[in-house]
Enzyme design. Structure first.
Site, PDB file in Angstrom:
ATOM      1  N   GLY A 248       0.618  -1.297  -0.075  1.00 22.62           N
ATOM      2  CA  GLY A 248       0.075   0.208   0.031  1.00 22.62           C
ATOM      3  C   GLY A 248       0.443   1.238  -0.003  1.00 22.62           C
ATOM      4  O   GLY A 248      -0.240   2.066  -0.159  1.00 22.62           O
TER       5      GLY A 248
ATOM      6  N   PRO B 237       4.564  -5.395  -0.917  1.00 22.64           N
ATOM      7  CA  PRO B 237       4.804  -3.573  -1.826  1.00 22.64           C
ATOM      8  C   PRO B 237       3.864  -4.185  -3.086  1.00 22.64           C
ATOM      9  O   PRO B 237       4.661  -5.356  -3.724  1.00 22.64           O
ATOM     10  CB  PRO B 237       5.567  -3.139  -1.342  1.00 22.64           C
ATOM     11  CG  PRO B 237       6.665  -4.237  -1.143  1.00 22.64           C
ATOM     12  CD  PRO B 237       5.446  -5.148  -0.730  1.00 22.64           C
TER      13      PRO B 237
ATOM     14  N   ARG C 168      -5.648   3.513 -16.279  1.00 21.38           N
ATOM     15  CA  ARG C 168      -5.736   3.907 -14.642  1.00 21.38           C
ATOM     16  C   ARG C 168      -6.642   5.827 -14.626  1.00 21.38           C
ATOM     17  O   ARG C 168      -7.384   5.924 -14.188  1.00 21.38           O
ATOM     18  CB  ARG C 168      -4.265   4.149 -14.023  1.00 21.38           C
ATOM     19  CG  ARG C 168      -4.344   3.136 -13.373  1.00 21.38           C
ATOM     20  CD  ARG C 168      -2.986   3.041 -13.122  1.00 21.38           C
ATOM     21  NE  ARG C 168      -3.223   3.568 -10.950  1.00 21.38           N
ATOM     22  CZ  ARG C 168      -2.526   4.232 -10.986  1.00 21.38           C
ATOM     23  NH1 ARG C 168      -2.139   5.893 -11.802  1.00 21.38           N
ATOM     24  NH2 ARG C 168      -3.561   4.722  -9.943  1.00 21.38           N
TER      25      ARG C 168
ATOM     26  N   TYR D  91      -9.506   5.536 -12.613  1.00 22.09           N
ATOM     27  CA  TYR D  91      -9.322   6.408 -11.494  1.00 22.09           C
ATOM     28  C   TYR D  91      -9.067   8.046 -11.180  1.00 22.09           C
ATOM     29  O   TYR D  91      -8.869   8.447 -10.128  1.00 22.09           O
ATOM     30  CB  TYR D  91      -8.435   5.700 -10.320  1.00 22.09           C
ATOM     31  CG  TYR D  91      -8.012   4.151 -10.337  1.00 22.09           C
ATOM     32  CD1 TYR D  91      -9.442   3.492  -9.682  1.00 22.09           C
ATOM     33  CD2 TYR D  91      -7.038   3.371 -10.879  1.00 22.09           C
ATOM     34  CE1 TYR D  91      -9.535   2.249  -9.693  1.00 22.09           C
ATOM     35  CE2 TYR D  91      -7.119   2.106 -10.812  1.00 22.09           C
ATOM     36  CZ  TYR D  91      -8.034   1.508 -10.502  1.00 22.09           C
ATOM     37  OH  TYR D  91      -8.067  -0.016  -9.993  1.00 22.09           O
TER      38      TYR D  91
ATOM     39  N   CYS E 288     -11.796   5.543 -28.535  1.00 22.71           N
ATOM     40  CA  CYS E 288     -13.381   6.348 -29.468  1.00 22.71           C
ATOM     41  C   CYS E 288     -13.869   6.062 -28.120  1.00 22.71           C
ATOM     42  O   CYS E 288     -14.850   5.361 -27.345  1.00 22.71           O
ATOM     43  CB  CYS E 288     -14.148   5.218 -30.786  1.00 22.71           C
ATOM     44  SG  CYS E 288     -12.903   4.887 -31.830  1.00 22.71           S
ATOM     45  N   GLU E 289     -13.483   7.010 -27.257  1.00 21.74           N
ATOM     46  CA  GLU E 289     -14.000   6.963 -26.198  1.00 21.74           C
ATOM     47  C   GLU E 289     -13.905   8.787 -25.545  1.00 21.74           C
ATOM     48  O   GLU E 289     -12.710   9.238 -25.880  1.00 21.74           O
ATOM     49  CB  GLU E 289     -13.575   6.564 -24.765  1.00 21.74           C
ATOM     50  CG  GLU E 289     -14.022   5.326 -24.911  1.00 21.74           C
ATOM     51  CD  GLU E 289     -15.397   4.696 -24.041  1.00 21.74           C
ATOM     52  OE1 GLU E 289     -16.124   3.808 -24.648  1.00 21.74           O
ATOM     53  OE2 GLU E 289     -15.961   5.565 -23.342  1.00 21.74           O
TER      54      GLU E 289
ATOM     55  N   TYR F 258      -0.218  -1.540 -12.543  1.00 20.91           N
ATOM     56  CA  TYR F 258      -1.355  -1.507 -12.954  1.00 20.91           C
ATOM     57  C   TYR F 258      -2.363  -0.578 -14.357  1.00 20.91           C
ATOM     58  O   TYR F 258      -2.713   0.285 -14.836  1.00 20.91           O
ATOM     59  CB  TYR F 258      -2.058  -0.628 -11.920  1.00 20.91           C
ATOM     60  CG  TYR F 258      -2.195  -1.462 -10.751  1.00 20.91           C
ATOM     61  CD1 TYR F 258      -2.012  -2.758  -9.729  1.00 20.91           C
ATOM     62  CD2 TYR F 258      -1.548  -0.929  -9.525  1.00 20.91           C
ATOM     63  CE1 TYR F 258      -2.240  -3.443  -8.690  1.00 20.91           C
ATOM     64  CE2 TYR F 258      -1.467  -1.410  -7.905  1.00 20.91           C
ATOM     65  CZ  TYR F 258      -2.189  -1.962  -8.071  1.00 20.91           C
ATOM     66  OH  TYR F 258      -1.439  -3.088  -6.598  1.00 20.91           O
TER      67      TYR F 258
HETATM   68  C1  LIG Z   1      -2.926  -4.645  -4.397  1.00 24.28           C
HETATM   69  C2  LIG Z   1      -2.832  -5.577  -2.840  1.00 24.28           C
HETATM   70  C3  LIG Z   1      -1.721  -5.342  -1.984  1.00 24.28           C
HETATM   71  C4  LIG Z   1      -0.707  -4.162  -2.954  1.00 24.28           C
HETATM   72  O1  LIG Z   1      -0.774  -3.277  -2.884  1.00 24.28           O
HETATM   73  P1  LIG Z   1      -0.166  -1.864  -3.632  1.00 24.28           P
HETATM   74  O2  LIG Z   1      -0.614  -0.547  -3.435  1.00 24.28           O
HETATM   75  O3  LIG Z   1       0.644  -1.955  -4.778  1.00 24.28           O
HETATM   76  O4  LIG Z   1       0.820  -2.058  -3.076  1.00 24.28           O
HETATM   77  C5  LIG Z   1      -0.865  -6.214  -1.620  1.00 24.28           C
HETATM   78  N1  LIG Z   1      -1.417  -7.071  -1.301  1.00 24.28           N
HETATM   79  C6  LIG Z   1      -2.786  -7.321  -1.332  1.00 24.28           C
HETATM   80  C7  LIG Z   1      -3.877  -8.523  -0.569  1.00 24.28           C
HETATM   81  C8  LIG Z   1      -3.013  -6.692  -2.361  1.00 24.28           C
HETATM   82  O5  LIG Z   1      -4.842  -6.825  -3.005  1.00 24.28           O
END
Ligand SMILES: *Cc1c(COP(=O)(O)O)cnc(C)c1O
Length: 463
Positions: A274, A317, A356, A360, A387-388, A416
């Protein structure tokens, strides 16, 4: 060490270069916009991994994903080494491969000592084919199919069990040797990029409710076919705040303490991923080392105060490990100037290679690879070719004056992008190359029109 903003150098593409080109162990890739090897060469062209980006496009075509091996390896080492340095127990960093899962990426990451986390049979198959040891593979997912569970059991990887349905399925699939599992719990900590909620209950499709912990631990402790080795949680993505992961680590140690009351010997704690990255100059994430060190210290001190033996500490990560190591090079084509409103400049890719922005509203930055020191005195909207109307890669981006044929580079596209790519409008997916020390190797072949109809079938009666 890090480039300061607003840029002190002139307002050109060069403003995004790491201040000291070349690898320095203390530059955290997730705090940069360009890969660590980025340079401007004597032709005023962007160079990555010793390769001129415009030459790579001539050689491998456009659009092109360009992965800088040195930046990826640096991020791996920073995670790995910080955990080894600051955690007294065992540790294992896993790469959340959903960010970009392919053979070469799995192989590079595994060669740095990392394990791989996968979320489907397809990702698991790829990691196995890349030669990753099943002992270091963890399978996630909130609705794993029977086939996926069987593949995981047969390969010997660890299954991160998400819910009761899966627990019961696994008991039904039990084999001679107990299946190695972890339990995913919903910690009641939720992060949207810039806010953070801490609650008892949480609206999430993932994981067991911690309020059911008693029933889950009781059930698992009675199943000889399940070898429950650990607990897992993941609270979100692109997180800049320090506190959520600190709180998470503390909550997880409490779960660990509770597990021992059920006779379960839980030896692994996985705090998820995360950590955020810098997509624009206003993004200010903690460094990989700072984030990792905080996790190590909190788990360690919480275990000490609870008098618990140190578990093996895992994290996983995705984005922060790979995003900054890749750029996407496009070729500029048409443009449309709408007086007093905006100028659209279009490239030869878009939402199919980078979904993305449309999914998002993600914001990126770009440079023109063949005009790196030209002043960025135009504000344009960079459009894809789909085409969007919503197929916009970057709204209001500052660029030098562009012309058809210029090579436009969008930065920090390692996470991603390829993994979420599609064939929308029947565009073949771009190729990807890995670059290092002036050498470029293909890691994903460009799709062809034949590839696009490979799975099509025309029934006899329609011919
Ligand atoms: C997506 C995900 C991650 C990685 O998240 P990042 O934000 O890319 O670091 C880790 N663990 C789980 C279970 C996830 O679904």
């Amino acid at each position: 060490m890090v480039v300061t903003f607003p840029p002190q150098v002139e307002n050109s593409g060069s403003q995004y270069l790491p201040e000291n080109t070349g690898i320095k162990a203390d530059i955290s890739p997730n705090q940069q916009l360009l890969p660590l090897t980025a340079k401007v060469n004597q032709h005023d062209h962007l160079e990555i991994g010793g390769c001129d980006v415009t030459t790579l496009v001539k050689q491998f075509g456009s659009p092109l994903y360009i992965l800088d091996e040195a930046t990826l390896r640096t991020a791996c080492k920073q995670y790995h080494n910080t955990f080894k340095e600051y955690y007294k127990g065992e540790s294992q960093v896993l790469y959340a491969s959903k960010a970009w899962n392919c053979l070469a990426v799995c192989a590079i990451v595994a060669s740095e000592g990392l394990g791989i986390d996968v979320v489907s049979g397809g990702e698991l198959y790829t990691a196995l084919q890349a030669g990753v040891s099943p002992a270091k593979i963890y399978l996630h997912g909130n609705n794993k199919s029977r086939d996926e569970l069987i593949l995981a059991i047969e390969s010997g990887c660890t299954i991160v069990v998400d819910n009761w349905y899966e627990l019961h399925n696994l008991v039904g699939l039990s084999t001679d040797s107990a299946v190695r599992i972890m339990l995913r719990l919903t910690p009641g900590i939720e992060c949207h990029t810039h806010e953070y909620i801490r609650t008892g209950h949480l609206d999430s499709k993932f994981g067991f409710d911690p309020n059911d912990l008693d029933q889950v631990f009781t059930f698992v402790s009675q199943q000889p076919s399940l070898n429950c080795v650990g607990l897992h949680a993941h609270i979100g993505s692109q997180i800049f705040e320090r506190q959520p992961h600190r709180d998470l680590a503390a909550v997880m140690v409490e779960w660990l303490r509770d597990a021992s009351k059920y006779g379960l010997t839980i030896t692994e704690l996985n705090v998820g991923g995360g950590l955020g990255i810098k997509y624009t100059e206003s993004d200010d994430p903690p460094s990989i080392a700072e984030w990792s060190r905080a996790i190590c210290e909190i788990v360690q001190s919480a275990c000490e105060s609870e008098n618990l033996p140190l578990p093996k500490l895992l994290c996983e990560p995705g984005r922060s490990l790979i995003a900054t190591s890749c750029i996407t090079a496009y070729t500029i084509g048409s443009s449309k100037e709408i007086p007093d409103i905006r100028t659209y400049v279009s490239v030869d890719g878009g939402m199919s290679d980078n979904p993305r922005p449309i999914t998002y509203q993600s914001v990126y930055r770009a440079v023109v690879a063949n005009k790196m020191s030209a002043a960025c005195n135009e504000t344009v909207t960079l459009a894809g070719k789909h085409c969007e109307s919503g197929d916009i890669l970057i709204k209001n981006v500052q660029l030098p004056k562009t012309a058809p044929g210029d090579i436009l580079v969008v930065m920090a596209t390692g996470a991603y992008n390829y993994s979420m790519s599609s064939n929308y409008n029947r565009l073949p997916r771009p190729a990807a190359v890995v670059v290092t020390n002036g050498e470029a190797n293909l890691i994903l072949q460009r799709e062809t029109y034949q590839d696009l109809i490979r799975q099509d079938y025309l029934p006899e009666r329609l011919k």
